[in-house]
Design a protein around this motif. Structure first.
Motif, PDB file in Angstrom:
ATOM      1  N   MET A   1       0.834  -1.196   0.000  1.00  0.00           N
ATOM      2  CA  MET A   1       0.000   0.000   0.000  1.00  0.00           C
ATOM      3  C   MET A   1       0.866   1.243   0.000  1.00  0.00           C
ATOM      4  O   MET A   1       1.839   1.340   0.744  1.00  0.00           O
ATOM      5  CB  MET A   1      -0.901   0.025   1.244  1.00  0.00           C
ATOM      6  CG  MET A   1      -1.744   1.288   1.363  1.00  0.00           C
ATOM      7  SD  MET A   1      -2.497   1.502   2.988  1.00  0.00           S
ATOM      8  CE  MET A   1      -3.599   0.106   3.033  1.00  0.00           C
ATOM      9  N   PHE A   2       0.506   2.208  -0.846  1.00  0.00           N
ATOM     10  CA  PHE A   2       1.181   3.494  -0.851  1.00  0.00           C
ATOM     11  C   PHE A   2       0.443   4.477   0.056  1.00  0.00           C
ATOM     12  O   PHE A   2      -0.789   4.515   0.094  1.00  0.00           O
ATOM     13  CB  PHE A   2       1.264   4.067  -2.261  1.00  0.00           C
ATOM     14  CG  PHE A   2       2.206   3.321  -3.161  1.00  0.00           C
ATOM     15  CD1 PHE A   2       3.577   3.532  -3.053  1.00  0.00           C
ATOM     16  CD2 PHE A   2       1.731   2.415  -4.092  1.00  0.00           C
ATOM     17  CE1 PHE A   2       4.465   2.840  -3.872  1.00  0.00           C
ATOM     18  CE2 PHE A   2       2.601   1.726  -4.911  1.00  0.00           C
ATOM     19  CZ  PHE A   2       3.974   1.931  -4.798  1.00  0.00           C
ATOM     20  N   VAL A   3       1.221   5.258   0.777  1.00  0.00           N
ATOM     21  CA  VAL A   3       0.701   6.263   1.702  1.00  0.00           C
ATOM     22  C   VAL A   3       1.235   7.620   1.269  1.00  0.00           C
ATOM     23  O   VAL A   3       2.404   7.738   0.871  1.00  0.00           O
ATOM     24  CB  VAL A   3       1.140   5.958   3.146  1.00  0.00           C
ATOM     25  CG1 VAL A   3       0.717   7.065   4.099  1.00  0.00           C
ATOM     26  CG2 VAL A   3       0.576   4.615   3.602  1.00  0.00           C
ATOM     27  N   LEU A   4       0.372   8.631   1.322  1.00  0.00           N
ATOM     28  CA  LEU A   4       0.820  10.003   1.081  1.00  0.00           C
ATOM     29  C   LEU A   4       1.285  10.581   2.411  1.00  0.00           C
ATOM     30  O   LEU A   4       0.498  10.742   3.339  1.00  0.00           O
ATOM     31  CB  LEU A   4      -0.318  10.842   0.504  1.00  0.00           C
ATOM     32  CG  LEU A   4      -0.020  12.335   0.286  1.00  0.00           C
ATOM     33  CD1 LEU A   4       1.146  12.528  -0.677  1.00  0.00           C
ATOM     34  CD2 LEU A   4      -1.269  13.058  -0.223  1.00  0.00           C
ATOM     35  N   LEU A   5       2.572  10.850   2.517  1.00  0.00           N
ATOM     36  CA  LEU A   5       3.163  11.434   3.714  1.00  0.00           C
ATOM     37  C   LEU A   5       3.709  12.803   3.340  1.00  0.00           C
ATOM     38  O   LEU A   5       4.692  12.906   2.617  1.00  0.00           O
ATOM     39  CB  LEU A   5       4.268  10.535   4.272  1.00  0.00           C
ATOM     40  CG  LEU A   5       5.075  11.089   5.453  1.00  0.00           C
ATOM     41  CD1 LEU A   5       4.177  11.359   6.657  1.00  0.00           C
ATOM     42  CD2 LEU A   5       6.197  10.121   5.827  1.00  0.00           C
ATOM     43  N   ASN A   6       3.026  13.837   3.803  1.00  0.00           N
ATOM     44  CA  ASN A   6       3.340  15.206   3.383  1.00  0.00           C
ATOM     45  C   ASN A   6       3.234  15.279   1.857  1.00  0.00           C
ATOM     46  O   ASN A   6       2.170  15.043   1.323  1.00  0.00           O
ATOM     47  CB  ASN A   6       4.688  15.641   3.945  1.00  0.00           C
ATOM     48  CG  ASN A   6       4.656  15.691   5.470  1.00  0.00           C
ATOM     49  OD1 ASN A   6       3.658  16.121   6.066  1.00  0.00           O
ATOM     50  ND2 ASN A   6       5.717  15.230   6.104  1.00  0.00           N
ATOM     51  N   ASP A   7       4.311  15.507   1.141  1.00  0.00           N
ATOM     52  CA  ASP A   7       4.223  15.602  -0.321  1.00  0.00           C
ATOM     53  C   ASP A   7       4.879  14.414  -1.016  1.00  0.00           C
ATOM     54  O   ASP A   7       5.186  14.482  -2.211  1.00  0.00           O
ATOM     55  CB  ASP A   7       4.879  16.905  -0.805  1.00  0.00           C
ATOM     56  CG  ASP A   7       4.113  18.139  -0.354  1.00  0.00           C
ATOM     57  OD1 ASP A   7       2.869  18.103  -0.403  1.00  0.00           O
ATOM     58  OD2 ASP A   7       4.746  19.122   0.053  1.00  0.00           O
ATOM     59  N   GLU A   8       5.064  13.317  -0.276  1.00  0.00           N
ATOM     60  CA  GLU A   8       5.731  12.155  -0.844  1.00  0.00           C
ATOM     61  C   GLU A   8       4.849  10.920  -0.739  1.00  0.00           C
ATOM     62  O   GLU A   8       4.057  10.781   0.199  1.00  0.00           O
ATOM     63  CB  GLU A   8       7.060  11.891  -0.130  1.00  0.00           C
ATOM     64  CG  GLU A   8       8.081  13.015  -0.264  1.00  0.00           C
ATOM     65  CD  GLU A   8       9.390  12.663   0.416  1.00  0.00           C
ATOM     66  OE1 GLU A   8       9.645  11.454   0.618  1.00  0.00           O
ATOM     67  OE2 GLU A   8      10.145  13.582   0.748  1.00  0.00           O
ATOM     68  N   PHE A   9       5.013  10.016  -1.688  1.00  0.00           N
ATOM     69  CA  PHE A   9       4.338   8.731  -1.642  1.00  0.00           C
ATOM     70  C   PHE A   9       5.335   7.676  -1.171  1.00  0.00           C
ATOM     71  O   PHE A   9       6.385   7.499  -1.785  1.00  0.00           O
ATOM     72  CB  PHE A   9       3.780   8.364  -3.022  1.00  0.00           C
ATOM     73  CG  PHE A   9       2.704   9.300  -3.488  1.00  0.00           C
ATOM     74  CD1 PHE A   9       1.382   9.094  -3.128  1.00  0.00           C
ATOM     75  CD2 PHE A   9       3.014  10.399  -4.276  1.00  0.00           C
ATOM     76  CE1 PHE A   9       0.387   9.966  -3.549  1.00  0.00           C
ATOM     77  CE2 PHE A   9       2.024  11.275  -4.713  1.00  0.00           C
ATOM     78  CZ  PHE A   9       0.706  11.054  -4.337  1.00  0.00           C
ATOM     79  N   VAL A  10       4.983   7.015  -0.087  1.00  0.00           N
ATOM     80  CA  VAL A  10       5.887   6.022   0.497  1.00  0.00           C
ATOM     81  C   VAL A  10       5.121   4.736   0.744  1.00  0.00           C
ATOM     82  O   VAL A  10       3.886   4.725   0.815  1.00  0.00           O
ATOM     83  CB  VAL A  10       6.510   6.524   1.810  1.00  0.00           C
ATOM     84  CG1 VAL A  10       7.323   7.793   1.587  1.00  0.00           C
ATOM     85  CG2 VAL A  10       5.435   6.757   2.873  1.00  0.00           C
ATOM     86  N   ASN A  11       5.877   3.631   0.880  1.00  0.00           N
ATOM     87  CA  ASN A  11       5.268   2.382   1.265  1.00  0.00           C
ATOM     88  C   ASN A  11       4.798   2.467   2.707  1.00  0.00           C
ATOM     89  O   ASN A  11       5.397   3.188   3.513  1.00  0.00           O
ATOM     90  CB  ASN A  11       6.279   1.240   1.140  1.00  0.00           C
ATOM     91  CG  ASN A  11       5.768   0.156   0.224  1.00  0.00           C
ATOM     92  OD1 ASN A  11       4.850  -0.562   0.582  1.00  0.00           O
ATOM     93  ND2 ASN A  11       6.369   0.079  -0.964  1.00  0.00           N
ATOM     94  N   ARG A  12       3.719   1.758   3.021  1.00  0.00           N
ATOM     95  CA  ARG A  12       3.151   1.868   4.370  1.00  0.00           C
ATOM     96  C   ARG A  12       4.197   1.568   5.442  1.00  0.00           C
ATOM     97  O   ARG A  12       4.239   2.252   6.472  1.00  0.00           O
ATOM     98  CB  ARG A  12       1.955   0.923   4.522  1.00  0.00           C
ATOM     99  CG  ARG A  12       1.351   0.953   5.919  1.00  0.00           C
ATOM    100  CD  ARG A  12       0.032   0.250   6.002  1.00  0.00           C
ATOM    101  NE  ARG A  12      -0.509   0.323   7.344  1.00  0.00           N
ATOM    102  CZ  ARG A  12      -1.726  -0.044   7.672  1.00  0.00           C
ATOM    103  NH1 ARG A  12      -2.538  -0.525   6.750  1.00  0.00           N
ATOM    104  NH2 ARG A  12      -2.150   0.052   8.913  1.00  0.00           N
TER     105      ARG A  12
END
Length: 223
Positions: free
Chosen positions: A1-12
């Protein structure tokens, strides 16, 4: 799953939040849950409008337009190939050494990710049992804040009683809303619901239904 963290997309499993983020320490933040049907957002504009209201009322300095949040959320849906459910997003005041006053130089923290949500078709068709529960929450329920302990405790009281929802009331004769729902009452053929003030959260579906009913009424009245 990808998560939006601030302005970045990261793996959960790579989504790391500072232990001194004020969401953890004080529930100092706001949130939204936006429904997705067949890969498309439902009333996204209205959710973002309410998010802006909550941010402004909580005095959290986050400009959703500067961060292109609508486009970011759409990209989040596409990256996860997400078709049906909801997007949970929250914005906290940010991370800072624990102290009650607003920190002066902290950047807000945003996280957003898909969550499973299904339509409760059986409950919609057959109804549910509910209990009455005194509304002990704070007096700014119009802000969709992270401070949900009162809602959680009311919901659990309903489940402990074998029901699915708690209808909240103040002053013994003043129904406000449910622990996680808006309340509509049909009496003598008239649909009634609590005014959109600081005692309730103005639900998006509630707002949509009222606007739609007004449109239908005016169309019938005006011909």
């Amino acid at each position: 799953m990808f998560v939006l963290l601030n302005d970045e997309f990261v793996n959960r499993n790579e989504c790391l939040i500072d232990i001194e983020d004020r969401a953890n320490q004080f529930g100092d933040g706001v949130y939204e849950v936006i429904r997705v049907y067949d890969g498309e957002f439902f009333l996204l504009h209205d959710h973002l409008k309410r998010l802006i209201y909550s941010l402004e009322e909580a005095k959290i300095n986050y400009d959703i337009h500067h961060h292109n949040l609508a486009d970011q959320l759409q990209k989040l849906v596409e990256m996860n190939n997400f078709k049906d459910g909801g997007i949970y997003l929250q914005i906290s005041r940010g991370a800072s050494p624990r102290s009650h006053p607003f920190p002066k130089h902290t950047q807000p923290t945003l996280i957003a990710y898909p969550i499973p949500v299904t339509r409760p078709l059986e409950s919609q068709e057959k109804g549910i049992e509910a209990i009455l529960h005194e509304d002990l929450r704070w007096l700014r329920c119009d802000i969709k804040s992270l401070n949900l302990l009162g809602n959680v405790m009311a919901k659990q009281s309903a489940l402990d009683a074998g029901a699915k929802e708690a209808i909240l009331y103040r002053d013994y004769n003043h129904v406000t809303e449910g622990s996680s729902t808006n309340v509509f009452i049909v009496k003598d053929g008239i649909v009634k619901t609590h005014p959109a003030n600081h005692y309730i959260l103005n639900g998006i579906t509630r707002l949509y239904q009222l606007v739609e009913k007004t449109r239908v009424f005016l169309q019938a009245f005006l011909g």
